[in-house]
Design an enzyme around this catalytic site. Structure first.
Site, PDB file in Angstrom:
ATOM      1  N   ASP A 130      29.871  37.946  22.771  1.00 18.56           N
ATOM      2  CA  ASP A 130      31.018  37.067  23.018  1.00 18.56           C
ATOM      3  C   ASP A 130      30.787  35.646  22.495  1.00 18.56           C
ATOM      4  O   ASP A 130      29.643  35.220  22.318  1.00 18.56           O
ATOM      5  CB  ASP A 130      31.323  37.012  24.517  1.00 18.56           C
ATOM      6  CG  ASP A 130      31.945  38.303  25.019  1.00 18.56           C
ATOM      7  OD1 ASP A 130      32.631  38.984  24.224  1.00 18.56           O
ATOM      8  OD2 ASP A 130      31.748  38.635  26.201  1.00 18.56           O
ATOM      9  N   CYS A 150      22.328  37.590  40.198  1.00 15.33           N
ATOM     10  CA  CYS A 150      21.729  38.711  39.456  1.00 15.33           C
ATOM     11  C   CYS A 150      20.239  38.759  39.776  1.00 15.33           C
ATOM     12  O   CYS A 150      19.671  37.792  40.290  1.00 15.33           O
ATOM     13  CB  CYS A 150      21.916  38.518  37.954  1.00 15.33           C
ATOM     14  SG  CYS A 150      23.630  38.765  37.414  1.00 15.33           S
ATOM     15  N   ASP A 161      35.228  42.328  22.599  1.00 23.44           N
ATOM     16  CA  ASP A 161      36.064  41.916  23.728  1.00 23.44           C
ATOM     17  C   ASP A 161      36.874  40.726  23.209  1.00 23.44           C
ATOM     18  O   ASP A 161      36.315  39.685  22.860  1.00 23.44           O
ATOM     19  CB  ASP A 161      35.190  41.556  24.927  1.00 23.44           C
ATOM     20  CG  ASP A 161      35.846  41.990  26.231  1.00 23.44           C
ATOM     21  OD1 ASP A 161      37.090  42.094  26.262  1.00 23.44           O
ATOM     22  OD2 ASP A 161      35.125  42.195  27.215  1.00 23.44           O
ATOM     23  N   CYS A 201      20.551  37.113  31.965  1.00 23.22           N
ATOM     24  CA  CYS A 201      20.581  37.337  30.519  1.00 23.22           C
ATOM     25  C   CYS A 201      21.044  36.038  29.866  1.00 23.22           C
ATOM     26  O   CYS A 201      22.072  35.480  30.256  1.00 23.22           O
ATOM     27  CB  CYS A 201      21.560  38.450  30.164  1.00 23.22           C
ATOM     28  SG  CYS A 201      21.363  39.943  31.160  1.00 23.22           S
ATOM     29  N   CYS A 225      24.776  35.679  28.696  1.00 20.95           N
ATOM     30  CA  CYS A 225      25.755  36.110  29.706  1.00 20.95           C
ATOM     31  C   CYS A 225      27.167  35.611  29.407  1.00 20.95           C
ATOM     32  O   CYS A 225      27.399  34.427  29.169  1.00 20.95           O
ATOM     33  CB  CYS A 225      25.329  35.611  31.080  1.00 20.95           C
ATOM     34  SG  CYS A 225      26.473  36.105  32.393  1.00 20.95           S
ATOM     35  N   ARG A 238      29.475  35.513  31.580  1.00 22.92           N
ATOM     36  CA  ARG A 238      29.967  34.756  32.740  1.00 22.92           C
ATOM     37  C   ARG A 238      28.980  33.679  33.169  1.00 22.92           C
ATOM     38  O   ARG A 238      28.871  33.376  34.350  1.00 22.92           O
ATOM     39  CB  ARG A 238      30.270  35.700  33.905  1.00 22.92           C
ATOM     40  CG  ARG A 238      31.330  36.685  33.541  1.00 22.92           C
ATOM     41  CD  ARG A 238      32.063  37.306  34.700  1.00 22.92           C
ATOM     42  NE  ARG A 238      32.867  38.372  34.116  1.00 22.92           N
ATOM     43  CZ  ARG A 238      32.471  39.644  34.039  1.00 22.92           C
ATOM     44  NH1 ARG A 238      31.331  40.029  34.603  1.00 22.92           N
ATOM     45  NH2 ARG A 238      33.222  40.540  33.452  1.00 22.92           N
ATOM     46  N   ARG A 257      43.616  43.093  33.807  1.00 20.95           N
ATOM     47  CA  ARG A 257      43.999  42.963  32.407  1.00 20.95           C
ATOM     48  C   ARG A 257      44.639  44.237  31.878  1.00 20.95           C
ATOM     49  O   ARG A 257      45.538  44.193  31.052  1.00 20.95           O
ATOM     50  CB  ARG A 257      42.747  42.608  31.603  1.00 20.95           C
ATOM     51  CG  ARG A 257      42.938  42.589  30.125  1.00 20.95           C
ATOM     52  CD  ARG A 257      41.774  41.928  29.433  1.00 20.95           C
ATOM     53  NE  ARG A 257      41.651  40.543  29.804  1.00 20.95           N
ATOM     54  CZ  ARG A 257      40.504  39.860  29.864  1.00 20.95           C
ATOM     55  NH1 ARG A 257      39.373  40.454  29.588  1.00 20.95           N
ATOM     56  NH2 ARG A 257      40.493  38.595  30.205  1.00 20.95           N
ATOM     57  N   TYR A 258      44.146  45.362  32.337  1.00 22.02           N
ATOM     58  CA  TYR A 258      44.633  46.660  31.862  1.00 22.02           C
ATOM     59  C   TYR A 258      45.615  47.229  32.886  1.00 22.02           C
ATOM     60  O   TYR A 258      45.571  46.860  34.062  1.00 22.02           O
ATOM     61  CB  TYR A 258      43.463  47.622  31.688  1.00 22.02           C
ATOM     62  CG  TYR A 258      42.492  47.230  30.609  1.00 22.02           C
ATOM     63  CD1 TYR A 258      42.803  47.420  29.277  1.00 22.02           C
ATOM     64  CD2 TYR A 258      41.262  46.664  30.924  1.00 22.02           C
ATOM     65  CE1 TYR A 258      41.907  47.076  28.280  1.00 22.02           C
ATOM     66  CE2 TYR A 258      40.355  46.314  29.932  1.00 22.02           C
ATOM     67  CZ  TYR A 258      40.680  46.527  28.612  1.00 22.02           C
ATOM     68  OH  TYR A 258      39.798  46.183  27.627  1.00 22.02           O
ATOM     69  N   LYS A 283      39.117  44.947  25.379  1.00 19.22           N
ATOM     70  CA  LYS A 283      38.163  45.482  24.408  1.00 19.22           C
ATOM     71  C   LYS A 283      38.879  46.127  23.217  1.00 19.22           C
ATOM     72  O   LYS A 283      39.760  46.952  23.401  1.00 19.22           O
ATOM     73  CB  LYS A 283      37.280  46.521  25.088  1.00 19.22           C
ATOM     74  CG  LYS A 283      36.457  45.941  26.216  1.00 19.22           C
ATOM     75  CD  LYS A 283      35.784  47.024  27.011  1.00 19.22           C
ATOM     76  CE  LYS A 283      35.102  46.465  28.231  1.00 19.22           C
ATOM     77  NZ  LYS A 283      36.055  45.978  29.259  1.00 19.22           N
ATOM     78  N   ARG A 289      43.549  49.523  35.920  1.00 19.10           N
ATOM     79  CA  ARG A 289      42.227  49.243  36.452  1.00 19.10           C
ATOM     80  C   ARG A 289      41.961  47.747  36.521  1.00 19.10           C
ATOM     81  O   ARG A 289      42.536  46.983  35.743  1.00 19.10           O
ATOM     82  CB  ARG A 289      41.141  49.933  35.636  1.00 19.10           C
ATOM     83  CG  ARG A 289      41.183  49.635  34.151  1.00 19.10           C
ATOM     84  CD  ARG A 289      40.610  50.821  33.378  1.00 19.10           C
ATOM     85  NE  ARG A 289      40.417  50.534  31.964  1.00 19.10           N
ATOM     86  CZ  ARG A 289      41.401  50.594  31.062  1.00 19.10           C
ATOM     87  NH1 ARG A 289      42.624  50.883  31.422  1.00 19.10           N
ATOM     88  NH2 ARG A 289      41.149  50.335  29.796  1.00 19.10           N
TER      89      ARG A 289
HETATM   90  C1  LIG Z   1      35.812  46.016  30.506  1.00 16.09           C
HETATM   91  C2  LIG Z   1      36.854  45.745  31.459  1.00 16.09           C
HETATM   92  C3  LIG Z   1      37.456  46.776  32.191  1.00 16.09           C
HETATM   93  C4  LIG Z   1      37.047  48.227  32.033  1.00 16.09           C
HETATM   94  O1  LIG Z   1      37.361  48.679  30.764  1.00 16.09           O
HETATM   95  P1  LIG Z   1      37.044  50.178  30.345  1.00 16.09           P
HETATM   96  O2  LIG Z   1      37.328  50.221  28.887  1.00 16.09           O
HETATM   97  O3  LIG Z   1      37.938  51.044  31.178  1.00 16.09           O
HETATM   98  O4  LIG Z   1      35.604  50.430  30.665  1.00 16.09           O
HETATM   99  C5  LIG Z   1      38.473  46.454  33.057  1.00 16.09           C
HETATM  100  N1  LIG Z   1      38.890  45.188  33.208  1.00 16.09           N
HETATM  101  C6  LIG Z   1      38.339  44.171  32.512  1.00 16.09           C
HETATM  102  C7  LIG Z   1      38.870  42.795  32.702  1.00 16.09           C
HETATM  103  C8  LIG Z   1      37.304  44.419  31.619  1.00 16.09           C
HETATM  104  O5  LIG Z   1      36.764  43.395  30.936  1.00 16.09           O
END
Ligand SMILES: *Cc1c(COP(=O)(O)O)cnc(C)c1O
Length: 453
Positions: free
Chosen positions: A297, A129, A334, A133, A136, A138, A116-117, A341, A120
């Site tokens: 969520d 798990c 989120d 929770c 959850c 997911r 998504r980002y 986020k 990363r």
């Molecule tokens: C939370 C999340 C991350 C990591 O986000 P950070 O803000 O770097 O901790 C990466 N990918 C996805 C899809 C996430 O939900």
């Protein structure tokens, strides 16, 4: 407020279990509680809890004897009990409810990988798990044996990562990666470490909280081979911070693993500023840095845990300035629909004029910052080497500031504004819209780069 010692508990029902077994994570895993009969050995259940536990449609229930022992048997509203024992409310739908509220499935280039980002990825490597929770995110995937990830899925995830050099941070989650057999976890970590562009590996795990016995010397020795490795745990309430958790965190930090904590803001569990302040202070005492507080969520089964966002803002107001800066997490929503986020914080910026900024502090003290009159941006020779050319298309609002774009528009924006008319006139005005850098209106959302300076 007095400093309390972190205490350990073993519910009376487990009194006869020798410590040797109790402290063995395998015993904890194989003796998890999940039925009405199991829980009623510890405390009487409410009618709503019994109904939920007997329902066949619920997301999986499992609670380690260790975590169940932290529940106050006399309190039906116990904050640990609410997190892991389902109630009737879990069956109720609510406005805005979604199965996959973060659109993770839609944003997966390969099964189990959410990219998504820009730099990363989130990698889902198991759906198991140590306990589940009730809120959850997911729950659509987790705890269901039919949804487990295969080694082909894992190979496809690795192939994607090998061929995507912009990824420098891989976050392992699931499910809980620390429930995997050590051999499998080791194989995954080793394969990731073989990819040169992956700088950081992160693990998201609630195992230290649900089953601190799992954090053995063998496990920390395995993990520390793969540095830089970071780990986020998930603690929601001060009652979860026990001597056992403190010891598990101590082992992890001694192995060089920086620890963070992610909490979820949950009605009836931790939706209070004073409680949250105690929580973050207790976390830093065990060398865990509060990282995020998540707004709950919009996920099925979690409706009764939701709070207004205002409650989260009130909590943040009570943290910043009132306690150590490194104990203050970021409050995030989120984004429903998959925007990632979104941080929310009280506003400390009250007013601005030419070269004057009016700010307030946590006490309401109001001050003025006088800005420089002669600020010059740094010489490009200094900054150009740090420009990241590989990340395209996700520059967002930052690209507006950089002058790469002048506007960000929803898809179909220009076509809609034409409303079927005026094409010919706009065509005559081609020069004008090109100069503005707002794109060819006939091309819909596609915007050519604007003027560079
Ligand atoms: C939370 C999340 C991350 C990591 O986000 P950070 O803000 O770097 O901790 C990466 N990918 C996805 C899809 C996430 O939900």
């Amino acid at each position: 407020m007095t400093k309390t010692a972190f205490t350990s508990k073993k519910a009376p029902a487990f009194r006869d279990i020798p410590d040797e077994k109790w402290n063995d994570w395998r015993w904890q895993l194989s003796h998890r509680l999940n039925t009405v009969e199991d829980f009623e050995k510890l405390f009487p259940l409410t009618e709503g809890e019994k109904k939920a536990l007997n329902s066949t449609s619920l997301f999986r229930v499992d609670v380690t004897p260790y975590f169940a022992s932290l529940i106050d048997p006399d309190d039906p509203y116990d904050p640990i009990r609410r997190q892991v024992i389902p109630t009737e409310a879990e069956i109720l739908p609510f406005t805005g409810m979604m199965e996959d509220s973060l659109a993770e499935d839609m944003h997966s280039p390969v099964p189990g990988l959410v990219h998504r980002y820009p730099d990363r990825v989130l990698m889902l490597i198991t759906n198991t798990c140590a306990s589940y929770c009730r809120y959850c995110t997911r729950s659509r995937l987790v705890g269901d044996p039919a949804q487990s990830f295969s080694s082909e899925d894992f190979e496809a995830q690795l192939d994607y990562l090998r061929s995507t050099p912009q990824v420098r941070d891989v976050l392992l989650s699931g499910g809980d990666p620390l429930t995997l057999a050590p051999k499998i976890l080791e194989r995954i970590l080793r394969s990731l470490r073989e990819i040169e562009h992956i700088e950081v590996i992160r693990i998201g795990s609630r195992v230290p909280v649900f089953m601190p016995q799992r954090i053995t010397d063998d496990l920390t020795e395995l993990l520390q081979q793969f540095h830089p490795l970071w780990l986020n745990i998930h603690v929601n309430h001060p009652n979860e911070i026990t001597a056992e958790l403190a010891e598990a965190c101590d082992k992890l930090t001694r192995a060089g693993i920086p620890l963070g904590n992610q909490s979820v803001l949950l009605a009836g569990v931790n939706d209070d500023p004073y409680l949250m302040r105690r929580l973050v202070q207790d976390l830093v005492r065990i060398r865990v840095r509060p990282y995020y507080i998540y707004q709950c969520d919009l996920v099925e089964g979690a409706g009764h845990f939701r709070t207004p966002i205002a409650r989260g803002m009130e909590i943040m107001e009570a943290l910043r300035g009132h306690t150590s800066g490194f104990a203050v997490p970021t409050y995030v929503v989120d984004a429903p629909g998959g925007g990632g986020k979104i941080p929310l914080a009280p506003n400390y910026l009250l007013a601005m004029s030419d070269h004057k900024v009016v700010l307030r502090n946590f006490e309401g003290f109001i001050t003025t910052y006088e800005e420089p009159l002669d600020y010059a941006r740094p010489n490009p020779a200094l900054t150009d080497p740090f420009k990241d050319a590989e990340i395209q298309g996700q520059e967002g609002v930052f690209s507006l500031l950089q002058g790469e774009k002048m506007v960000i528009k929803p898809e179909g924006f220009d076509a809609l504004r034409l409303r079927g008319g005026k094409q010919h006139r706009l065509r005559q005005d081609e020069k004008k819209w090109k100069a503005l850098g707002i794109g060819d209106p006939e091309q819909g959302a596609d915007t050519p780069p604007g003027p560079t300076d």
